[in-house]
Design a protein around this motif. Structure first.
Motif, PDB file in Angstrom:
ATOM      1  N   GLY A 149      -6.439 -11.204  -2.682  1.00 52.47           N
ATOM      2  CA  GLY A 149      -5.809  -9.914  -2.264  1.00 52.47           C
ATOM      3  C   GLY A 149      -4.489  -9.692  -3.097  1.00 52.47           C
ATOM      4  N   ARG A 150      -4.146 -10.092  -4.296  1.00 53.51           N
ATOM      5  CA  ARG A 150      -3.189 -10.015  -5.074  1.00 53.51           C
ATOM      6  C   ARG A 150      -3.304  -8.425  -5.793  1.00 53.51           C
ATOM      7  N   ALA A 151      -2.184  -7.731  -5.670  1.00 58.99           N
ATOM      8  CA  ALA A 151      -1.844  -6.564  -6.431  1.00 58.99           C
ATOM      9  C   ALA A 151      -0.531  -6.832  -6.935  1.00 58.99           C
ATOM     10  N   MET A 152       0.080  -5.628  -7.915  1.00 56.14           N
ATOM     11  CA  MET A 152       1.051  -5.695  -8.651  1.00 56.14           C
ATOM     12  C   MET A 152       1.697  -4.328  -8.520  1.00 56.14           C
ATOM     13  N   ILE A 153       3.230  -4.397  -8.081  1.00 55.81           N
ATOM     14  CA  ILE A 153       4.050  -3.332  -8.096  1.00 55.81           C
ATOM     15  C   ILE A 153       4.833  -3.130  -9.471  1.00 55.81           C
ATOM     16  N   GLY A 169      14.115   4.626  -8.701  1.00 60.66           N
ATOM     17  CA  GLY A 169      12.904   5.077  -9.606  1.00 60.66           C
ATOM     18  C   GLY A 169      11.743   5.117  -8.654  1.00 60.66           C
ATOM     19  N   MET A 170      10.610   5.043  -9.231  1.00 56.47           N
ATOM     20  CA  MET A 170       9.272   5.098  -8.831  1.00 56.47           C
ATOM     21  C   MET A 170       8.606   3.843  -8.992  1.00 56.47           C
ATOM     22  N   GLY A 171       8.401   3.098  -7.769  1.00 50.66           N
ATOM     23  CA  GLY A 171       7.361   2.023  -7.984  1.00 50.66           C
ATOM     24  C   GLY A 171       5.884   2.410  -7.762  1.00 50.66           C
ATOM     25  N   GLU A 172       4.937   1.614  -8.501  1.00 49.23           N
ATOM     26  CA  GLU A 172       3.763   2.009  -8.722  1.00 49.23           C
ATOM     27  C   GLU A 172       2.866   0.831  -8.286  1.00 49.23           C
ATOM     28  N   LEU A 173       1.777   0.855  -7.677  1.00 51.14           N
ATOM     29  CA  LEU A 173       0.955   0.063  -7.401  1.00 51.14           C
ATOM     30  C   LEU A 173      -0.110  -0.022  -8.139  1.00 51.14           C
ATOM     31  N   ILE A 174      -0.333  -1.280  -8.688  1.00 49.12           N
ATOM     32  CA  ILE A 174      -1.499  -1.557  -9.669  1.00 49.12           C
ATOM     33  C   ILE A 174      -2.422  -2.505  -8.983  1.00 49.12           C
ATOM     34  N   GLU A 175      -3.551  -1.987  -8.690  1.00 50.46           N
ATOM     35  CA  GLU A 175      -4.732  -2.726  -7.868  1.00 50.46           C
ATOM     36  C   GLU A 175      -5.836  -3.213  -8.910  1.00 50.46           C
ATOM     37  N   ASP A 176      -6.115  -2.692 -10.039  1.00 50.31           N
ATOM     38  CA  ASP A 176      -6.948  -3.322 -11.028  1.00 50.31           C
ATOM     39  C   ASP A 176      -7.318  -4.878 -11.002  1.00 50.31           C
ATOM     40  N   LEU A 185       0.781  -1.205  -0.105  1.00 49.53           N
ATOM     41  CA  LEU A 185       0.066   0.085  -0.117  1.00 49.53           C
ATOM     42  C   LEU A 185       0.983   1.204  -0.124  1.00 49.53           C
ATOM     43  N   ASN A 186       2.142   1.150   0.498  1.00 45.07           N
ATOM     44  CA  ASN A 186       3.054   2.348   0.413  1.00 45.07           C
ATOM     45  C   ASN A 186       3.309   2.790  -1.046  1.00 45.07           C
ATOM     46  N   PHE A 187       2.883   1.903  -2.095  1.00 48.46           N
ATOM     47  CA  PHE A 187       2.809   2.336  -3.514  1.00 48.46           C
ATOM     48  C   PHE A 187       2.035   2.880  -4.168  1.00 48.46           C
TER      49      PHE A 187
END
Length: 152
Positions: free
Chosen positions: A142-146, A95-102, A76-78
């Motif tokens: 509950g999976r997400a992708m960074i 760099g920047m990490g981005e959380l993808i929750e879709d 969730l930090n991302f």
């Protein structure tokens, strides 16, 4: 078989992680890290706590980008992007990490990784034979992708 029964969480035992994570953290910082392409280390600052965090991760490639699949709370930090330092393949980059929750995007990426030869075990999942990962599976586990920054 219903979607929810076809994909279940199957994380490694805590005792195993207590041994492996410090070992991987140390090895990934040496020239041997080039040989451990399936793993990496993320360093970032907690969004709410401001604490420095170091996390050993499984690294996968999706559409030319490095990604991490996780259900752990630290993901969730991302949300909205977060500065991160990545150690992977013998190199370290920022760099920047981005959380993808879709769930649809995550399911497609997970299936692509599975189709590429990664096992469900490597993803911390138990997946029924011949099952295709669905958005419902992603939601149930509950999976997400960074998405990680590209190596410079």
């Amino acid at each position: 078989m219903s979607s929810s029964a076809a994909v279940r969480d199957s994380p490694p035992p805590d005792a195993m992680l207590r041994v492996l994570n410090p070992l991987l953290r140390a090895l990934l910082g040496t020239p041997a890290g080039r040989l451990l392409k399936a793993y990496g280390v993320l360093r970032f600052t907690g969004r709410r706590t401001g604490r420095a965090l170091t996390v050993v991760i499984g690294v996968h490639e999706v559409d030319g980008a490095l990604v991490v699949f996780t259900s752990e709370v630290w993901r969730l930090n991302f949300r909205g992007g977060r500065p991160v330092q990545v150690r992977h393949g013998g190199t370290t980059f920022d760099g920047m990490g981005e959380l993808i929750e879709d769930p649809e995007v995550v399911a497609t990426a997970l299936q692509q990784v599975l189709d590429g030869g990664t096992s469900g075990f490597q993803l911390g999942l138990k997946i029924a034979r011949d099952h295709r990962v669905t958005p419902a599976d992603v939601t149930a586990t509950g999976r997400a992708m960074i998405r990680l920054p590209p190596a410079a």
